[in-house]
Design a protein around this motif. Structure first.
Motif, PDB file in Angstrom:
ATOM      1  N   SER B 186       0.826  -1.211   0.000  1.00 15.74           N
ATOM      2  CA  SER B 186       0.000   0.000   0.000  1.00 15.74           C
ATOM      3  C   SER B 186       0.861   1.263   0.000  1.00 15.74           C
ATOM      4  CB  SER B 186      -0.941   0.002   1.204  1.00 15.74           C
ATOM      5  OG  SER B 186      -0.188   0.125   2.397  1.00 15.74           O
ATOM      6  N   LYS B 187       2.140   1.120   0.310  1.00  9.76           N
ATOM      7  CA  LYS B 187       3.017   2.302   0.379  1.00  9.76           C
ATOM      8  C   LYS B 187       4.149   2.288  -0.634  1.00  9.76           C
ATOM      9  CE  LYS B 187       2.032   2.939   5.277  1.00  9.76           C
ATOM     10  NZ  LYS B 187       2.417   2.469   6.600  1.00  9.76           N
ATOM     11  N   PHE B 188       4.386   1.145  -1.241  1.00 13.69           N
ATOM     12  CA  PHE B 188       5.492   1.016  -2.191  1.00 13.69           C
ATOM     13  C   PHE B 188       4.980   1.214  -3.604  1.00 13.69           C
ATOM     14  CE2 PHE B 188       7.983  -1.651  -5.123  1.00 13.69           C
ATOM     15  CZ  PHE B 188       9.234  -1.093  -4.952  1.00 13.69           C
ATOM     16  N   ASN B 189       5.601   2.120  -4.334  1.00 12.40           N
ATOM     17  CA  ASN B 189       5.170   2.414  -5.703  1.00 12.40           C
ATOM     18  C   ASN B 189       6.355   2.238  -6.638  1.00 12.40           C
ATOM     19  OD1 ASN B 189       3.696   3.200  -7.857  1.00 12.40           O
ATOM     20  ND2 ASN B 189       3.636   5.370  -7.328  1.00 12.40           N
ATOM     21  N   PHE B 190       6.360   1.118  -7.353  1.00  9.22           N
ATOM     22  CA  PHE B 190       7.524   0.786  -8.191  1.00  9.22           C
ATOM     23  C   PHE B 190       7.564   1.619  -9.459  1.00  9.22           C
ATOM     24  CE2 PHE B 190       9.596  -1.606 -11.610  1.00  9.22           C
ATOM     25  CZ  PHE B 190      10.803  -1.924 -11.018  1.00  9.22           C
ATOM     26  N   GLU B 191       8.758   2.147  -9.735  1.00  6.93           N
ATOM     27  CA  GLU B 191       9.022   2.779 -11.034  1.00  6.93           C
ATOM     28  C   GLU B 191      10.382   2.297 -11.507  1.00  6.93           C
ATOM     29  OE1 GLU B 191       8.865   7.086 -11.123  1.00  6.93           O
ATOM     30  OE2 GLU B 191       7.202   7.056  -9.700  1.00  6.93           O
ATOM     31  N   ILE B 192      10.497   2.027 -12.812  1.00  4.91           N
ATOM     32  CA  ILE B 192      11.795   1.629 -13.373  1.00  4.91           C
ATOM     33  C   ILE B 192      12.809   2.742 -13.090  1.00  4.91           C
ATOM     34  CG2 ILE B 192      13.066   1.188 -15.519  1.00  4.91           C
ATOM     35  CD1 ILE B 192      11.223  -1.054 -15.361  1.00  4.91           C
ATOM     36  N   GLY B 193      13.946   2.370 -12.545  1.00  5.91           N
ATOM     37  CA  GLY B 193      15.032   3.334 -12.311  1.00  5.91           C
ATOM     38  C   GLY B 193      15.026   3.938 -10.923  1.00  5.91           C
ATOM     39  N   LYS B 194      13.855   3.979 -10.301  1.00  6.81           N
ATOM     40  CA  LYS B 194      13.733   4.672  -9.008  1.00  6.81           C
ATOM     41  C   LYS B 194      14.433   3.887  -7.898  1.00  6.81           C
ATOM     42  CE  LYS B 194      10.113   6.730  -6.093  1.00  6.81           C
ATOM     43  NZ  LYS B 194      10.962   7.883  -5.783  1.00  6.81           N
ATOM     44  N   THR B 195      14.996   4.633  -6.942  1.00  6.03           N
ATOM     45  CA  THR B 195      15.626   4.026  -5.774  1.00  6.03           C
ATOM     46  C   THR B 195      14.757   4.313  -4.547  1.00  6.03           C
ATOM     47  OG1 THR B 195      16.933   5.999  -5.291  1.00  6.03           O
ATOM     48  CG2 THR B 195      17.915   4.377  -6.783  1.00  6.03           C
ATOM     49  N   TYR B 196      14.903   3.498  -3.508  1.00  7.16           N
ATOM     50  CA  TYR B 196      13.989   3.590  -2.352  1.00  7.16           C
ATOM     51  C   TYR B 196      14.770   3.598  -1.049  1.00  7.16           C
ATOM     52  CZ  TYR B 196      10.679   2.404  -5.987  1.00  7.16           C
ATOM     53  OH  TYR B 196       9.942   2.421  -7.146  1.00  7.16           O
ATOM     54  N   LYS B 197      14.596   4.687  -0.297  1.00 10.81           N
ATOM     55  CA  LYS B 197      15.287   4.782   0.992  1.00 10.81           C
ATOM     56  C   LYS B 197      14.448   4.049   2.033  1.00 10.81           C
ATOM     57  CE  LYS B 197      17.667   8.627   2.012  1.00 10.81           C
ATOM     58  NZ  LYS B 197      17.925   9.995   2.525  1.00 10.81           N
ATOM     59  N   LEU B 198      14.939   2.910   2.481  1.00 14.17           N
ATOM     60  CA  LEU B 198      14.190   2.073   3.422  1.00 14.17           C
ATOM     61  C   LEU B 198      14.514   2.435   4.866  1.00 14.17           C
ATOM     62  CD1 LEU B 198      14.594  -1.435   1.693  1.00 14.17           C
ATOM     63  CD2 LEU B 198      12.771   0.262   1.385  1.00 14.17           C
ATOM     64  N   VAL B 199      15.734   2.917   5.091  1.00 12.58           N
ATOM     65  CA  VAL B 199      16.141   3.362   6.427  1.00 12.58           C
ATOM     66  C   VAL B 199      16.802   4.728   6.258  1.00 12.58           C
ATOM     67  CG1 VAL B 199      17.630   2.899   8.412  1.00 12.58           C
ATOM     68  CG2 VAL B 199      16.487   0.991   7.255  1.00 12.58           C
ATOM     69  N   ASP B 200      16.392   5.678   7.069  1.00 10.19           N
ATOM     70  CA  ASP B 200      16.875   7.051   6.903  1.00 10.19           C
ATOM     71  C   ASP B 200      17.740   7.437   8.096  1.00 10.19           C
ATOM     72  OD1 ASP B 200      17.246   9.537   5.931  1.00 10.19           O
ATOM     73  OD2 ASP B 200      15.157  10.188   6.038  1.00 10.19           O
ATOM     74  N   GLY B 201      19.032   7.569   7.849  1.00 10.99           N
ATOM     75  CA  GLY B 201      19.933   7.936   8.943  1.00 10.99           C
ATOM     76  C   GLY B 201      21.025   8.871   8.453  1.00 10.99           C
ATOM     77  N   LYS B 202      22.153   8.846   9.150  1.00 13.65           N
ATOM     78  CA  LYS B 202      23.257   9.738   8.789  1.00 13.65           C
ATOM     79  C   LYS B 202      24.585   8.986   8.859  1.00 13.65           C
ATOM     80  CE  LYS B 202      21.525  14.305  10.104  1.00 13.65           C
ATOM     81  NZ  LYS B 202      20.100  13.881  10.258  1.00 13.65           N
ATOM     82  N   GLY B 203      25.583   9.543   8.221  1.00 21.85           N
ATOM     83  CA  GLY B 203      26.945   9.004   8.329  1.00 21.85           C
ATOM     84  C   GLY B 203      27.228   7.874   7.379  1.00 21.85           C
TER      85      GLY B 203
END
Lengths: 278, 321
Positions: B186-203
């Motif tokens: 319900s939240k994942f929308n696939f597009e060719i080429g697109k990248t997906y940030k699954l965990v958002d952090g730093k460093g």
């Protein structure tokens, strides 16, 4: 029938002339194009049906890019290509490739990597039959290609699927890049091999118009298996004065033969046939 | 876009994907080369036999017949193990399926040709011959090709659906057998080429694809427990990847780690370093995945442990950077 044959003989002679005219520019696979002219004449001008839109209802798949010169010679005669364009063959920056890529007019597949036509044409024949089309598929390949395993995979598939809308044509000229196929890697008995794979196998000279018309008709009458026409052509068939370039004439360099002599001989043949056909 | 605390598995992702697709699209032909059962092409074979075609144990034939079928107006989806469909039939993939569409060919929009390689990398227990550790590198070298390495049944389904509408050659790595459901449809929308940030952090930024995205998520839990801040970018499309998104992610982090179920030579790690080095001045990239040695056989759990790709080893290797 006689008139039909004479007309096709005239067309074949004109295809031979076109082949020489094109290949004399920068060399090419002229000996093959000349030898295949009778097959091309019957295939393009008698056997394959028109689609009503200036092209063919039936489909031709060229498996060996080397023999593109045959298609060029024939499609120049049908008006689909202009000789002035074809004379630029292999010119740096030009668009007329010696071995064309899929999608160029007259070329269904990219055929420079040998042995891939039999299975691609079988897939095409399967698809056309699956969708209820009555179109037939013709695929030309060479005896040298019979050394590629992919050929026999495709033949096995075509027989298993009983693709009677598929007709293979083998240019069995006993010549490959390194010399006679019978010396490099013998492929005979070709007829028995195809028969053993379950095809309706017909062995002919490949240079006699009446014989070709009969063979294609016979192939069309087979309803439960694919057919194969094994054509025992020999390089330069149809132009006597160029036979001296044999036996090593896989690729004919620009300086290898007397193009003027060949054109003069075929010009005489054309003139004689034009007198008969009218 | 990840499911919360999901521990569910799809027992046969492609069986459902292919059956749903073939039921809806009568111009789709699912093809096998004697491995229908082992690629989980069961329902199409049994219930939609007109849309299933087996060419026998002949991978070159599989792809060349498929290309012929495509020229006859159908959309072939050729299925086989990744090792055979790429290594054994690479010329047929490149020449028969790959030269009919797009820039540099004779047709702007040519036939659609789809190949799916199952049990890629170390997902196959039979060592070397059944393990495709170089397929992504091989296929991404083909001009105009589309290459996708999905992480779970959700983006696998989306990739197949997208490929059907795409001219030219598309190669997808397939999932077989119990496959963890990780993405929230319900939240994942696939597009060719697109990248997906699954965990958002730093460093620390982890860039990953395919099975290794699941491995990265396992390691992520351990990294979090150890207080190591990090991000994870899932890249299902290897080609044509959105290079701007990869570069933006890389330059947001001090250190990049790539993780893949593929050799570190020519795969995702190579791709990321190509993108970053073309720009210059980017972060250091550490490539984790299958080393350029013959991998062992056995279960994926075993092979990951031997190669230092299990969750604990990954967390340790990343933590030491």
């Amino acid at each position: 029938m006689d008139d039909r044959i004479r007309k096709l003989e005239l067309t074949a002679a004109r295809i031979r002339r076109n082949v020489l005219d094109i290949c004399r520019q920068r060399g090419g696979y002229a000996a093959q194009g000349v030898a295949l002219a009778d097959i091309a004449s019957v295939l393009y001008f008698d056997e394959m049906r028109a689609d009503g839109n200036g092209w063919f209802h039936d489909r031709f798949v060229l498996s060996n890019g080397h023999d593109a010169i045959m298609t060029y010679g024939a499609l120049a005669e049908s008006g689909h290509y202009k000789m002035e364009d074809l004379r630029t063959i292999n010119e740096d920056g030009g668009w007329v490739d010696q071995s064309p890529i899929e999608g160029q007019l007259g070329f269904e597949i990219t055929a420079g990597s040998l042995g891939q036509g039999p299975s691609q044409s079988a897939g095409l024949a399967w698809a056309l039959r699956h969708r209820g089309s009555d179109a037939r598929v013709y695929c030309l390949f060479s005896d040298g290609e019979l050394q590629e395993g992919n050929v026999w995979e495709g033949v096995m598939f075509a027989a298993h699927q009983k693709l009677s809308n598929l007709c293979y044509i083998v240019d069995n000229n006993d010549m490959q890049a390194s010399g006679h196929a019978s010396n490099v890697m013998n492929v005979e008995p070709v007829h028995d091999k195809f028969a053993a794979f379950g095809l309706h196998s017909i062995r002919i000279s490949g240079t006699d118009i009446a014989e070709l018309i009969d063979a294609f008709a016979q192939a069309r009458s087979v309803t439960d298996k694919p057919s194969v026409l094994i054509c025992d052509t020999r390089l330069w068939d149809g132009i006597d004065c160029l036979q001296e370039a044999l036996p090593m004439a896989h690729y004919t360099a620009k300086t290898a033969v007397d193009w003027d002599a060949g054109l003069a001989e075929i010009g005489s043949v054309i003139a004689a046939l034009e007198g008969v056909v009218g | 876009m990840l499911l919360k605390n999901s521990q569910t598995f799809d027992p046969a992702p492609f069986d459902t994907i292919s059956f749903d697709l073939a039921s809806r699209r009568k111009d789709v032909i699912i093809m096998s080369s004697d491995l229908s059962k082992y690629c989980q092409v069961v329902r199409v074979k049994n219930e939609l036999p007109d849309q299933h075609l087996d060419v026998g144990m002949a991978e070159q034939n599989l792809l060349s017949v498929a290309a012929g079928i495509a020229k006859g107006g159908y959309i072939p989806i050729a299925t086989c193990f990744a090792c055979y469909i790429t290594r054994r039939a690479y010329d047929q993939m490149l020449i028969c399926m790959g030269t009919g569409s797009g820039p540099g060919t004779n047709q702007d929009i040519g036939p659609t040709n789809i190949a799916i390689g199952f049990t890629p990398g170390i997902a196959n227990p039979a060592r070397i011959h059944h393990q495709a550790a170089e397929d992504l590198g091989m296929v991404r070298a083909i001009p105009n090709a589309t290459v996708i390495d999905p992480m779970d049944p959700i983006d696998f389904r989306a990739a197949v659906e997208a490929a059907v509408g795409r001219p030219g050659l598309t190669y997808i790595r397939g999932h077989r057998g119990d496959t963890p459901n990780l993405l929230d449809p319900s939240k994942f929308n696939f597009e060719i080429g697109k990248t997906y940030k699954l965990v958002d952090g730093k460093g620390l930024g982890i860039i990953t694809t395919g099975h290794a995205t699941g491995w990265s998520l396992e390691a992520s839990d351990l990294l979090s427990e150890r207080g190591i801040d990090h991000s994870i970018l899932h890249c299902p499309t290897i080609k044509p990847i959105n290079e701007e998104e990869v570069a933006a992610f890389a330059f947001e982090h001090d250190q990049i780690v790539t993780i893949e179920n593929h050799q570190v030579v020519t795969g995702l790690g190579s791709l990321v370093t190509e993108i970053i080095s073309d720009i210059g001045g980017g972060p250091r990239v550490t490539r984790l995945g299958l080393p350029n040695i013959w991998a062992p056989g056995g279960s994926m759990t075993h092979i990951r442990r031997v190669l230092g790709l299990d969750a604990e080893a990954l967390a340790n290797r990343i933590g030491e950077l």
